[in-house]
Design a protein around this motif. Structure first.
Motif, mmCIF file in Angstrom:
data_model
loop_
_atom_site.group_PDB
_atom_site.id
_atom_site.type_symbol
_atom_site.label_atom_id
_atom_site.label_comp_id
_atom_site.label_asym_id
_atom_site.label_seq_id
_atom_site.Cartn_x
_atom_site.Cartn_y
_atom_site.Cartn_z
ATOM 1 N N LYS A 165 -30.623 53.706 137.678
ATOM 2 C CA LYS A 165 -29.556 54.451 136.994
ATOM 3 C C LYS A 165 -30.128 55.263 135.829
ATOM 4 C CE LYS A 165 -27.316 52.487 133.814
ATOM 5 N NZ LYS A 165 -26.491 51.564 132.993
ATOM 6 N N SER A 166 -30.962 54.645 135.017
ATOM 7 C CA SER A 166 -31.536 55.330 133.854
ATOM 8 C C SER A 166 -32.446 56.478 134.275
ATOM 9 C CB SER A 166 -32.330 54.329 133.002
ATOM 10 O OG SER A 166 -31.498 53.288 132.535
ATOM 11 N N LYS A 167 -33.205 56.264 135.338
ATOM 12 C CA LYS A 167 -34.141 57.283 135.807
ATOM 13 C C LYS A 167 -33.390 58.502 136.368
ATOM 14 C CE LYS A 167 -38.726 57.693 136.729
ATOM 15 N NZ LYS A 167 -39.877 57.151 135.999
ATOM 16 N N ILE A 168 -32.311 58.246 137.097
ATOM 17 C CA ILE A 168 -31.512 59.358 137.644
ATOM 18 C C ILE A 168 -30.927 60.198 136.507
ATOM 19 C CG2 ILE A 168 -29.381 59.924 138.887
ATOM 20 C CD1 ILE A 168 -29.974 57.590 140.748
ATOM 21 N N MET A 169 -30.462 59.522 135.459
ATOM 22 C CA MET A 169 -29.909 60.239 134.317
ATOM 23 C C MET A 169 -30.984 61.048 133.594
ATOM 24 S SD MET A 169 -27.439 61.124 132.312
ATOM 25 C CE MET A 169 -26.063 60.039 132.683
ATOM 26 N N ASP A 170 -32.148 60.453 133.388
ATOM 27 C CA ASP A 170 -33.224 61.121 132.641
ATOM 28 C C ASP A 170 -33.844 62.274 133.420
ATOM 29 O OD1 ASP A 170 -32.834 59.342 130.593
ATOM 30 O OD2 ASP A 170 -34.442 57.979 131.189
ATOM 31 N N ILE B 142 -32.703 63.777 136.481
ATOM 32 C CA ILE B 142 -31.830 64.725 137.168
ATOM 33 C C ILE B 142 -30.624 65.127 136.311
ATOM 34 C CG2 ILE B 142 -30.512 65.143 139.294
ATOM 35 C CD1 ILE B 142 -32.170 63.076 140.679
ATOM 36 N N GLY B 143 -30.253 64.259 135.377
ATOM 37 C CA GLY B 143 -29.109 64.565 134.531
ATOM 38 C C GLY B 143 -27.770 64.267 135.179
ATOM 39 N N ARG B 144 -27.788 63.402 136.203
ATOM 40 C CA ARG B 144 -26.542 63.031 136.887
ATOM 41 C C ARG B 144 -26.116 61.628 136.471
ATOM 42 N NH1 ARG B 144 -24.170 67.622 138.593
ATOM 43 N NH2 ARG B 144 -25.505 68.826 139.987
ATOM 44 N N GLY B 145 -24.819 61.470 136.267
ATOM 45 C CA GLY B 145 -24.290 60.151 135.958
ATOM 46 C C GLY B 145 -24.094 59.326 137.213
ATOM 47 N N SER C 233 -26.050 67.580 144.029
ATOM 48 C CA SER C 233 -26.113 68.724 144.927
ATOM 49 C C SER C 233 -27.075 68.408 146.061
ATOM 50 C CB SER C 233 -26.587 69.972 144.170
ATOM 51 O OG SER C 233 -27.967 69.880 143.874
ATOM 52 N N LYS C 234 -26.953 69.156 147.151
ATOM 53 C CA LYS C 234 -27.808 68.877 148.305
ATOM 54 C C LYS C 234 -29.287 69.116 147.994
ATOM 55 C CE LYS C 234 -27.014 73.434 150.399
ATOM 56 N NZ LYS C 234 -26.508 74.142 151.599
ATOM 57 N N PHE C 235 -29.550 69.913 146.941
ATOM 58 C CA PHE C 235 -30.928 70.185 146.563
ATOM 59 C C PHE C 235 -31.532 69.052 145.727
ATOM 60 C CE2 PHE C 235 -28.667 74.286 146.780
ATOM 61 C CZ PHE C 235 -29.322 74.827 147.878
ATOM 62 N N GLU C 236 -30.675 68.127 145.258
ATOM 63 C CA GLU C 236 -31.151 67.027 144.412
ATOM 64 C C GLU C 236 -31.316 65.717 145.176
ATOM 65 O OE1 GLU C 236 -29.127 68.467 140.186
ATOM 66 O OE2 GLU C 236 -27.962 67.277 141.629
ATOM 67 N N VAL C 237 -30.950 65.719 146.458
ATOM 68 C CA VAL C 237 -31.017 64.491 147.254
ATOM 69 C C VAL C 237 -32.443 63.954 147.335
ATOM 70 C CG1 VAL C 237 -30.702 63.504 149.550
ATOM 71 C CG2 VAL C 237 -28.979 65.047 148.618
ATOM 72 N N THR C 238 -33.401 64.832 147.592
ATOM 73 C CA THR C 238 -34.798 64.408 147.702
ATOM 74 C C THR C 238 -35.293 63.793 146.397
ATOM 75 O OG1 THR C 238 -35.249 66.147 149.325
ATOM 76 C CG2 THR C 238 -37.145 65.159 148.225
ATOM 77 N N LYS C 239 -34.869 64.355 145.275
ATOM 78 C CA LYS C 239 -35.271 63.813 143.970
ATOM 79 C C LYS C 239 -34.757 62.388 143.798
ATOM 80 C CE LYS C 239 -35.332 68.332 141.659
ATOM 81 N NZ LYS C 239 -34.736 69.146 140.563
#
Length: 284
Positions: free
Chosen positions: A211-216, A218-221, A244-250
């Motif tokens: 959860k923390s890594k996704i926020m840091d 990608i900036g998604r909650g 977004s579909k472009f952030e799925v791989t991240k």
């Protein structure tokens, strides 16, 4: 103020580009191959083939009553964009009226003409613009009943083409229907596919770290959902996030880096309203 001006410049530039693609398709592919069309453009083509009335001029004239309806039901901002889109398309159709393409293959004309119109209308709809005609009816149904605009326009086009069969013949109209189906798919891609998001559910024993890594990164909650393993009976936190579909791989790389044994499900989300996506306040 500067950002607002830039926003309007960008939107009206995109509308102009979309109208240019539409106008080229009408003259280069449709008229050159004597194809029919749906909507107001289809009526204009009938008048052109029968009486040689200029398509661009008639397009604007026929749209006048529809513009009045659009102003009463949709609003001032939409009216300004529609007035511009209608005027721009009428002008560009007239400007490119001598751009005639090859007429030896009607199938290719219907396919490429449909693609070009779909791209043009998709760009216009993407910035909440319109070229008038059945676009106005489609926009009203989309806004008040959430009916996809491409689907509405396809239905209206079929009705109008049914009448046009009398003037064009069955074969030409069947080719045109192929083009209209392509237009519908292209519009829906720009409306939904281009901005389509993904909903990701993550099951992991290291949910806090993920959860923390996704926020840091990608900036998604994320939303934490309390769960319980069906086999182990242990309580576990499930993470749900929309990206977004472009952030799925991240997201997948983050999960893989932290917990290679995590379990993920990824599903399509057709529309997302709220912080980080389309503003809920703009959805009417």
């Amino acid at each position: 103020m500067d950002s607002k001006i830039l926003k309007y410049l960008k939107e009206y530039s995109i509308i102009t580009l979309g109208c240019f693609f539409y106008a080229i398709s009408i003259n280069y592919f449709f008229i050159s191959n004597h194809l029919a069309e749906g909507g107001v453009a289809g009526i204009c083509l009938i008048l052109y083939y029968l009486f040689k009335l200029p398509v661009g001029v008639m397009y604007f004239v026929i749209n006048i009553p529809l513009l009045i309806i659009g102003w009463r039901l949709v609003g001032r901002d939409f009216l300004f964009k529609t007035l511009y889109g209608t005027s721009c398309l009428s002008f560009l159709i007239t400007l490119t009226q001598n751009w005639k393409g090859p007429s030896s293959d009607i199938m290719l004309g219907s396919i490429y003409g449909g693609v070009l119109i779909g791209i043009g209308l998709g760009l216009i709809f993407m910035v909440n613009g319109s070229t008038g005609g059945t676009d106005i009816i489609a926009r009203i149904l989309n806004r008040y009943f959430d009916i996809p605009m491409g689907r509405t326009m396809l239905f209206l086009d079929i009705v109008i083409l049914g009448v046009a069969t009398i003037f064009f013949g069955k074969e030409i109209v069947m080719y045109t229907l192929i083009s209209m189906a392509i237009v519908s798919k292209a519009i829906d891609y720009f409306q939904d596919g281009y901005t389509k998001s993904k909903g990701i559910t993550i099951i992991s024993t290291k949910s806090e770290e993920i959860k923390s890594k996704i926020m840091d990164k990608i900036g998604r909650g994320t939303t934490i959902i309390k769960g319980k393993g069906g086999y182990t009976g242990k309580e576990i936190d499930l993470l749900f996030c929309v990206v977004s579909k472009f952030e799925v791989t991240k997201v997948k790389n983050i999960v893989k880096e932290i917990d290679a044994f995590a379990f993920l499900t990824i599903s399509d989300v057709s529309e997302v309203l709220g912080e980080g996506f389309k503003s809920l306040q703009n959805k009417k």
